[in-house]
Design a protein around this motif. Structure first.
Motif, PDB file in Angstrom:
ATOM      1  N   ILE A  41       0.859  -1.182   0.000  1.00 20.19           N
ATOM      2  CA  ILE A  41       0.000   0.000   0.000  1.00 20.19           C
ATOM      3  C   ILE A  41       0.896   1.233   0.000  1.00 20.19           C
ATOM      4  CG2 ILE A  41      -1.728   1.323   1.287  1.00 20.19           C
ATOM      5  CD1 ILE A  41      -2.794  -1.277   2.426  1.00 20.19           C
ATOM      6  N   ALA A  70       0.887   4.954   0.913  1.00 20.94           N
ATOM      7  CA  ALA A  70       0.058   5.824   1.754  1.00 20.94           C
ATOM      8  C   ALA A  70      -0.024   7.232   1.173  1.00 20.94           C
ATOM      9  CB  ALA A  70       0.626   5.866   3.171  1.00 20.94           C
ATOM     10  N   LEU A 123      -4.075   4.664  -1.347  1.00 24.33           N
ATOM     11  CA  LEU A 123      -5.059   4.558  -0.257  1.00 24.33           C
ATOM     12  C   LEU A 123      -6.456   4.311  -0.816  1.00 24.33           C
ATOM     13  CD1 LEU A 123      -3.907   7.390   2.189  1.00 24.33           C
ATOM     14  CD2 LEU A 123      -3.591   4.919   2.423  1.00 24.33           C
ATOM     15  N   ILE A 129      -9.065   2.809   1.685  1.00 27.59           N
ATOM     16  CA  ILE A 129      -8.792   3.552   2.922  1.00 27.59           C
ATOM     17  C   ILE A 129      -9.089   5.029   2.661  1.00 27.59           C
ATOM     18  CG2 ILE A 129      -7.046   4.147   4.656  1.00 27.59           C
ATOM     19  CD1 ILE A 129      -5.501   1.618   3.720  1.00 27.59           C
ATOM     20  N   LYS A 150       3.198   8.430   8.533  1.00 29.84           N
ATOM     21  CA  LYS A 150       2.200   8.031   7.526  1.00 29.84           C
ATOM     22  C   LYS A 150       2.237   6.520   7.299  1.00 29.84           C
ATOM     23  CE  LYS A 150       3.339  11.450   4.482  1.00 29.84           C
ATOM     24  NZ  LYS A 150       3.312  12.239   3.249  1.00 29.84           N
ATOM     25  N   ILE A 173      -0.773   3.409   8.498  1.00 35.25           N
ATOM     26  CA  ILE A 173      -1.342   2.370   7.618  1.00 35.25           C
ATOM     27  C   ILE A 173      -1.009   0.974   8.143  1.00 35.25           C
ATOM     28  CG2 ILE A 173      -1.336   1.435   5.259  1.00 35.25           C
ATOM     29  CD1 ILE A 173      -2.757   4.199   5.750  1.00 35.25           C
ATOM     30  N   LYS A 203      -3.862  -1.775   9.000  1.00 32.97           N
ATOM     31  CA  LYS A 203      -4.070  -2.910   8.077  1.00 32.97           C
ATOM     32  C   LYS A 203      -3.103  -4.066   8.266  1.00 32.97           C
ATOM     33  CE  LYS A 203      -7.359  -1.239   5.389  1.00 32.97           C
ATOM     34  NZ  LYS A 203      -8.627  -1.915   5.178  1.00 32.97           N
ATOM     35  N   CYS A 263       3.642  -1.692   3.553  1.00 35.85           N
ATOM     36  CA  CYS A 263       3.218  -0.384   3.032  1.00 35.85           C
ATOM     37  C   CYS A 263       4.395   0.582   3.033  1.00 35.85           C
ATOM     38  CB  CYS A 263       2.099   0.191   3.899  1.00 35.85           C
ATOM     39  SG  CYS A 263       2.571   0.424   5.620  1.00 35.85           S
ATOM     40  N   SER A 307       5.303   5.101   2.600  1.00 30.90           N
ATOM     41  CA  SER A 307       4.820   6.459   2.396  1.00 30.90           C
ATOM     42  C   SER A 307       6.002   7.288   1.928  1.00 30.90           C
ATOM     43  CB  SER A 307       4.303   7.042   3.702  1.00 30.90           C
ATOM     44  OG  SER A 307       5.410   7.368   4.508  1.00 30.90           O
TER      45      SER A 307
END
Ligand code: IMP
Length: 194
Positions: free
Chosen positions: A4, A6, A29, A34, A52, A56, A60, A64, A66
């Protein structure tokens, strides 16, 4: 690998997708379902990027990353830096931010600046950070209509076009975000092989 990213910034997602290999499946996101705007309350890019990604991960428990980026202008002592998005106020207007930057640089001979990106990635709960820097100068007037943020007034060293006059592929030849993303990709490749 699923990751993911972010962000709600489609420009950033497009730039990063152009650099990462197909083996990494990246979800923004929105694509991950999200619906939040993650705050950036800290006074360093590093701390904001970490926060950030951590938000996440806590939500979750999914791998992830960011990124947080700032424009650091030499003769403004590194400003707007971590405040780049809100330089001219909470409305986060790209145009107002550029206007304020050009006013603050009026009459200054040193127009050197750099974009600095910090990526924070969390894999199985463990965080690692990477940095990418692009040096350049701030123009006296806007040039070009592509890109986002401060792109119309930034020319990277070695180029004769502003970021906003470049295609995404051209921007990625110079970009801070591409450099940080390549470090992320090398790290993920290394993890997969070991
Ligand atoms: P953020 O906090 O990382 O989303 O970015 C802060 C601000 O920096 C953004 O609102 C943009 O104005 C600017 N910015 C970030 N990356 C770039 C870029 O690649 N080009 C131009 N401006 C950027």
């Amino acid at each position: 690998m699923n990751l993911i990213f972010a962000t709600n910034n489609q420009h950033k997602a497009d730039e990063i997708r152009a650099v990462i290999p197909a083996s990494i499946s990246l979800l923004t996101l929105k694509e991950a379902g999200i619906d939040i705007d993650i705050p950036e309350p800290h006074d360093t890019l590093e701390a904001n990027a970490s926060e950030k990604a951590q938000v996440i991960w806590d939500m979750k428990q999914t791998n992830c990353f960011s990124e947080d980026t700032g424009l650091e202008v030499t003769s403004l002592h590194g400003e707007p830096g971590v405040k780049s998005a809100r330089y001219a106020g909470e409305s986060r207007s790209f145009d107002d931010n550029i206007d304020k930057l050009l006013i603050n640089l009026a009459g200054k001979t040193d127009r050197s600046a750099r974009f600095r990106t910090v990526i924070s990635v969390i894999i199985n709960g463990l965080e690692t950070r990477f940095e990418g820097i692009c040096e350049g100068i701030i123009l006296e007037e806007r040039r070009g209509g592509k890109g986002f943020g401060y792109d119309p007034v930034f020319i990277p060293l070695g180029a004769d076009k502003s970021f906003a006059e470049m295609t995404m592929e051209e921007k990625n030849r110079y970009s801070h975000r591409r450099k940080a993303t390549e470090k992320l990709v090398a790290f993920l490749n290394h993890l997969e092989k070991n």
